[in-house]
Design an enzyme around this catalytic site. Sequence first.
Site, PDB file in Angstrom:
ATOM      1  N   HIS A 144       3.776  -3.777  -0.866  1.00  0.00           N
ATOM      2  CA  HIS A 144       2.364  -4.084  -1.141  1.00  0.00           C
ATOM      3  C   HIS A 144       1.532  -2.799  -1.050  1.00  0.00           C
ATOM      4  O   HIS A 144       0.720  -2.502  -1.940  1.00  0.00           O
ATOM      5  CB  HIS A 144       1.873  -5.121  -0.126  1.00  0.00           C
ATOM      6  CG  HIS A 144       0.393  -5.332  -0.115  1.00  0.00           C
ATOM      7  ND1 HIS A 144      -0.211  -6.449  -0.652  1.00  0.00           N
ATOM      8  CD2 HIS A 144      -0.625  -4.563   0.380  1.00  0.00           C
ATOM      9  CE1 HIS A 144      -1.522  -6.361  -0.496  1.00  0.00           C
ATOM     10  NE2 HIS A 144      -1.797  -5.226   0.133  1.00  0.00           N
ATOM     11  N   GLU A 145       1.724  -2.034   0.013  1.00  0.00           N
ATOM     12  CA  GLU A 145       0.943  -0.801   0.194  1.00  0.00           C
ATOM     13  C   GLU A 145       1.297   0.249  -0.861  1.00  0.00           C
ATOM     14  O   GLU A 145       0.419   0.965  -1.349  1.00  0.00           O
ATOM     15  CB  GLU A 145       1.173  -0.237   1.604  1.00  0.00           C
ATOM     16  CG  GLU A 145       0.664  -1.122   2.725  1.00  0.00           C
ATOM     17  CD  GLU A 145      -0.810  -1.460   2.587  1.00  0.00           C
ATOM     18  OE1 GLU A 145      -1.574  -0.612   2.092  1.00  0.00           O
ATOM     19  OE2 GLU A 145      -1.204  -2.578   2.956  1.00  0.00           O
ATOM     20  N   HIS A 148      -0.633  -0.128  -4.054  1.00  0.00           N
ATOM     21  CA  HIS A 148      -1.967   0.489  -4.073  1.00  0.00           C
ATOM     22  C   HIS A 148      -1.884   1.940  -4.544  1.00  0.00           C
ATOM     23  O   HIS A 148      -2.758   2.433  -5.271  1.00  0.00           O
ATOM     24  CB  HIS A 148      -2.593   0.447  -2.679  1.00  0.00           C
ATOM     25  CG  HIS A 148      -3.022  -0.925  -2.238  1.00  0.00           C
ATOM     26  ND1 HIS A 148      -3.716  -1.783  -3.048  1.00  0.00           N
ATOM     27  CD2 HIS A 148      -2.862  -1.573  -1.057  1.00  0.00           C
ATOM     28  CE1 HIS A 148      -3.964  -2.901  -2.396  1.00  0.00           C
ATOM     29  NE2 HIS A 148      -3.448  -2.804  -1.191  1.00  0.00           N
ATOM     30  N   GLU A 219      -6.119  -6.681  -3.653  1.00  0.00           N
ATOM     31  CA  GLU A 219      -5.162  -7.198  -2.676  1.00  0.00           C
ATOM     32  C   GLU A 219      -4.249  -8.250  -3.316  1.00  0.00           C
ATOM     33  O   GLU A 219      -3.042  -8.266  -3.075  1.00  0.00           O
ATOM     34  CB  GLU A 219      -5.899  -7.791  -1.476  1.00  0.00           C
ATOM     35  CG  GLU A 219      -6.637  -6.769  -0.625  1.00  0.00           C
ATOM     36  CD  GLU A 219      -5.731  -5.696  -0.060  1.00  0.00           C
ATOM     37  OE1 GLU A 219      -4.552  -6.000   0.223  1.00  0.00           O
ATOM     38  OE2 GLU A 219      -6.192  -4.549   0.103  1.00  0.00           O
TER      39      GLU A 219
END
Length: 302
Positions: A144-145, A148, A219
Amino acid sequence: MPRARSRYAPDRGLTGRMVTTMFLIGLLYVVFVGVLIAVLRGSWPIILIITGGLFIAQFWFSDRIAAYGMGAREVTPEQAPELHGTIDRICALADMPKPKVAIAESDVPNAFATGRSEKTALVCATTGLLRRLEPEELEGVLAHEMSHVAHRDVAVMTIASFLGVLAGVITRIALWGGFARSRPGNDPAGILLLLIPLISAVVYAISFLLTRLLSRYRELSADRAAAVLTGRPSALASALTKVSGQMARIPTEDLRKAEPYNAFYFMPAFSAKESLGRLFSSHPTLEQRLDQLSRISADLSR
């Protein structure tokens, strides 16, 4: 825009929102600086130097300042083999260069990414997160990070938040310093100066809402990209549920320290319960995130 070689699923919705947000923030910035110059005619060179200097400082140093503020400490593969190994697997899956890897000494279970580009990217996990998650759950959070970083939305959020910071500073200076105290109340110039706190407050409110709208969407986008890349949306859903549940057990004092950095974190320190609070939230609700992951899991199983 994500690099072409990244295997993270492109998100045109995120790209469109980032472009729109940057355009509106840029337009708002030009109008804001123009109003300051029009009101403070004799001080326009100083205004341009200060605003330009703050923008450059925000762009170049905000990621390092944020990482420092959140206690990130870069670690080697020998110091954190499991964390490095997980990052290595994600980089191999996504065909991305490896970011700097860091750990923050905090019992708050969370993770975040900073950096203007893949070359300056840093991915950090807290000791509380590493202690609580299973390997596949940790992989989902770090994927997930890394999303970004791949989508460059960290850099966009950094730039987009600049105007709100600037407007907030000017509002405080105007209210505490009293721009118009030395001018008579019936002086037109004094009346114009009195408008600066009002204009700054309006600009701050608009930029705050724009960045919050983008933050909530990014997100959800990162959840989607991580679930598709790893092929295990259930692991990410499990991590979200576990982290959300553990937040209630963290002392309020520790959560308050983490709250200023909510926009960077995988999971906010405090989640808004009321509908009005959700409007200002940096993250979508847990229910929205789990519902999306459930749909992705159903799609992948077909």
